[in-house]
Motif scaffolding. Structure first.
Motif, short mmCIF file in Angstrom:
data_model
loop_
_atom_site.label_atom_id
_atom_site.label_comp_id
_atom_site.label_asym_id
_atom_site.label_seq_id
_atom_site.Cartn_x
_atom_site.Cartn_y
_atom_site.Cartn_z
N GLY A 106 -10.92 33.46 -27.49
CA GLY A 106 -10.52 34.29 -26.36
C GLY A 106 -10.91 33.72 -25.02
O GLY A 106 -10.25 33.98 -24.01
N SER A 107 -12.00 32.94 -25.00
CA SER A 107 -12.47 32.38 -23.73
C SER A 107 -12.38 30.85 -23.68
O SER A 107 -12.51 30.26 -22.62
CB SER A 107 -13.93 32.79 -23.49
N TYR A 496 -17.57 37.57 -28.72
CA TYR A 496 -18.25 38.57 -27.89
C TYR A 496 -18.47 39.89 -28.63
O TYR A 496 -18.78 40.90 -28.02
CB TYR A 496 -17.50 38.77 -26.57
N MET A 497 -18.26 39.87 -29.95
CA MET A 497 -18.52 41.02 -30.81
C MET A 497 -17.74 42.25 -30.38
O MET A 497 -18.28 43.35 -30.23
CB MET A 497 -20.02 41.33 -30.87
N GLY A 544 -20.05 44.23 -18.70
CA GLY A 544 -20.56 42.90 -18.36
C GLY A 544 -20.65 41.89 -19.47
O GLY A 544 -20.77 40.68 -19.18
N ARG A 545 -20.61 42.28 -20.72
CA ARG A 545 -20.72 41.30 -21.80
C ARG A 545 -19.34 40.73 -22.12
O ARG A 545 -18.74 41.00 -23.14
CB ARG A 545 -21.35 41.93 -23.05
N ASN A 546 -18.85 39.95 -21.19
CA ASN A 546 -17.53 39.35 -21.31
C ASN A 546 -17.56 37.96 -20.69
O ASN A 546 -18.49 37.62 -19.96
CB ASN A 546 -16.48 40.25 -20.63
N PRO A 547 -16.58 37.12 -20.97
CA PRO A 547 -16.61 35.75 -20.46
C PRO A 547 -16.60 35.64 -18.94
O PRO A 547 -17.04 34.62 -18.39
CB PRO A 547 -15.34 35.13 -21.06
N ASN A 548 -16.10 36.64 -18.25
CA ASN A 548 -16.11 36.63 -16.79
C ASN A 548 -17.45 37.08 -16.22
O ASN A 548 -17.67 36.99 -15.02
CB ASN A 548 -14.99 37.52 -16.25
N PRO A 608 -7.07 34.06 -22.64
CA PRO A 608 -6.80 35.50 -22.65
C PRO A 608 -7.88 36.37 -22.02
O PRO A 608 -7.58 37.30 -21.26
CB PRO A 608 -6.65 35.81 -24.15
N GLN A 609 -9.15 36.06 -22.30
CA GLN A 609 -10.23 36.89 -21.79
C GLN A 609 -10.64 36.52 -20.36
O GLN A 609 -11.43 37.25 -19.75
CB GLN A 609 -11.45 36.78 -22.70
N THR A 610 -10.14 35.42 -19.85
CA THR A 610 -10.54 34.99 -18.50
C THR A 610 -9.42 35.10 -17.48
O THR A 610 -9.62 34.75 -16.31
CB THR A 610 -11.07 33.54 -18.53
#
Length: 642
Positions: A106-107, A496-497, A544-548, A608-610
């Motif tokens: 995803g990141s 990222y679970m 906040g627990r995300n690639p960004n 996708p996640q960024t």
């Protein structure tokens, strides 16, 4: 996204950052620790975690991504990394080694998981540090507190008061910086036309409706029945699910109606329902409407003259898009109704039926009004089941087109059956192709909850209805648990679970919150702690627990969303305007459509996640909306009540 590099964050430096973070309500706001000089803080490299905090008993995870110059290859073995947790007085309270996950698709980065769930001691200003060489990469500060989500449930609900139309937003409820004058009062409109911008002659409407009140849908001043429907349903659903929403009893919420003896959540709901019922076509009205799917010949529509009594207009908004920024009371655009649609009519039928049972015994006259409106709308939709929403204006508002209404028919019939117990509606519910439908939980996200996919709303309502056949209620619960199991199964295989393997579409953050609602339902049915933990993982991602490494909720965390696409919360365009108030959810990453200029600048290279940018011009990732904040409110309310 504004690049912010912070190094040697010690003492006074962090205090200055906190004071500069507008509207900060998140973890670590009080009593920040003195960091040792060896602990370095770098925007691109710190461990990502929930920047607000954790419940003592909840899972606690941080994710560390390998710096950008490291190879992001799935065939490279990475060893564990040492980590520590320090408290507010700089004492190590926990240490360990991270679990290498590998490449997170995803990141596009190799990530490590840091599990510090064994830390249960309440406190403020905790930090996670990851050892890199002779120094540490340090997380955002966070709290551990059994009440860590209490404020979020109220702030996320306050969003709806901020978005109210036709009334002044008063300083005594929101503070001076977010107060604004009354606008669009009265909010009267007739249909656009008689010809639309393509030249089709709709004939116009022989009336003007006063559709005052309701919530502005998003960052503009449009109001939409289909988006209002899912949003107001979600608020009403919390009232029903929680058996009266006692945390929002009269006087608990900062709104003008908080001394009227009625639950404040119902007061907010009523403000939207008044608008939605006002969008209903008067009895005895004949209109020209296109029937059937004519999407391939939009410039040559074929019309039928029909009895449109009881239908609902799809939306109302300005003739042209207004500038950004543009305060509502300065909006001089002429406003119009769009023509009725079957899907809008069924949204009204569903929510008005829900409204009728919630207000029974609270305000019986209003409950009766809601039920009359619901039945009229459902009968109109049965009479005209194929009137699709087609834009008649070239701009000024979103389209909200939907070529299929079977899900809306099921949802509306389910709500009417629960409210009335009438056999006619039960028969329609059982015969529906969407009977007991729940999201698939597959890689495509089929059936996920959204304004255009509402079948799960009917199933959720059936699952908690007290006076329906047991096989229907039990079947609904089994379907929801099956969905929750599918979501939970995805977590282990995602860096990222988070239970999310589907494409990231417009408003992806609402997808996360709605999935959290499904998991919460499953937890309430089974008391299986894993379902609750999965909902926590979703909230952690949003905060906040995300690639960004950004909290997508304004005011929650030191690095929180600050520049939504919004016409009033726009300090980057006009320094006299305020930032977003606390508790507003950004739309989030989406890699399907580089619709706005801000996103286009990063779209070619984002994953996708960024594919997200905290920029006011990024309406495709950073707009806010009522149907996104509603499930955030629901999820925050559920977590804080457990």
């Amino acid at each position: 996204m504004a690049k912010r590099v912070l190094t040697s964050v010690i003492g006074m430096g962090l205090a200055l950052i906190v004071s500069a973070c507008a509207g900060f309500y998140g973890g670590g706001a009080v009593g920040q620790p003195q960091f040792p000089k060896a602990l370095q803080y770098h925007y691109k490299e710190f461990p990502a975690l929930n920047q607000t905090g954790f419940l003592p008993v909840s899972p606690k995870m941080a994710i560390y991504a390998v710096p950008e110059d490291a190879p992001a290859r799935s065939d490279v073995a990475y060893g564990p990394i040492e980590w520590v947790v320090k408290d507010a007085i700089n004492k190590i309270v926990l240490s360990g080694t991270s679990e290498p996950f590998g490449l997170n698709t995803g990141s596009g980065k190799v990530v490590y998981r840091i599990d510090f769930s064994s830390l249960k001691t309440p406190g403020q200003g905790y930090l996670v540090g990851v050892k890199q060489g002779q120094s540490y990469k340090v997380s955002q500060p966070f709290d551990i507190d059994p009440k860590v989500y209490d404020r979020l449930r109220y702030d996320s609900l306050a969003f709806f008061y901020h978005q109210r139309a036709s009334v002044a937003i008063e300083a005594k409820y929101v503070g001076e910086r977010w107060a604004r004058p009354v606008a669009h009062n009265p909010d009267k409109a007739t249909c656009y036309g008689p010809k639309d911008f393509r030249g089709n002659d709709w004939g116009g409407c022989p009336y003007t409706l006063d559709v005052s009140k309701g919530w502005y849908d998003a960052g503009d001043q449009g109001k939409y029945v289909v988006n209002g429907g899912i949003a107001v349903w979600t608020l009403m659903n919390w009232y029903e699910f929680s058996k009266g929403a006692s945390d929002f009893a009269d006087g608990k919420v900062h709104i003008p109606e908080n001394t009227n003896g009625i639950n404040d959540l119902l007061d907010e709901v009523r403000f939207e329902m008044d608008f939605m019922m006002a969008m209903q076509v008067p009895d005895g009205t004949t209109l020209k409407l296109p029937r059937g799917n004519q999407m391939k010949t939009l410039d040559k529509l074929q019309f039928s003259t029909v009895d449109a009594s009881g239908m609902a207009h799809h939306k109302m908004h300005d003739e042209h898009w207004t500038a950004v920024p543009m305060l509502p009371h300065l909006d001089t655009e002429k406003r119009y109704l769009s023509y009725p649609s079957t899907t809008a009519t069924l949204n009204l039928a569903a929510t008005a039926a829900q409204c009728a049972r919630l207000f029974k015994g609270v305000d019986d006259a209003y409950a009766a009004k809601c039920l009359i409106s619901a039945k009229r709308a459902f009968a109109a939709a049965q009479r005209l089941p194929d009137v699709l929403a087609i834009d008649v204006l070239q701009g000024g508002g979103g389209g909200y087109g939907d070529p299929k209404a079977t899900d809306e028919f099921y949802w509306a019939a389910a709500e009417l059956f629960i409210t009335t117990g009438e056999a006619e509606y039960e028969k329609i519910v059982r015969a529906s192709p969407d009977y007991l439908a729940s999201p698939s939980g597959d890689a495509q996200g089929n059936g996920d909850i959204s304004w255009g996919s509402v079948q799960a709303l009917g199933t959720l309502s059936l699952s908690i209805a007290p006076n329906i056949p047991a096989d229907m209620r039990d079947g609904a619960r089994q379907a929801i648990i099956k969905t929750a199991d599918a979501y939970a199964a995805q977590t282990a295989g995602e860096g990222y679970m988070i239970p999310m393997t589907r494409p990231y579409v417009w408003g992806s953050n609402a997808d996360f919150a709605n999935r959290g609602m499904i998991l919460s339902y499953a937890h309430s049915f089974t008391k299986n702690q894993n379902y609750f933990d999965q909902s926590i993982h979703l909230m952690d991602y949003l905060l906040g627990r995300n690639p960004n490494m950004i909290s997508y909720v304004s005011g929650y965390g030191l690095n929180a969303m600050q520049h939504p696409h919004h016409r009033f919360w726009a300090p980057s365009k006009d320094k006299t305007l305020p930032p977003p108030p606390p508790g507003v959810l950004a739309g989030g990453p989406q890699n399907r459509n580089a619709a706005d200029p801000a996103l286009k600048e990063i779209f070619a290279n984002c994953k996708p996640q960024t594919c997200y940018i905290d920029h006011i011009d990024s309406y495709s990732t950073n707009e806010v909306a009522i149907n996104w904040n509603a499930p955030l409110f629901w999820l925050a309310a559920y977590i804080s009540s457990n």
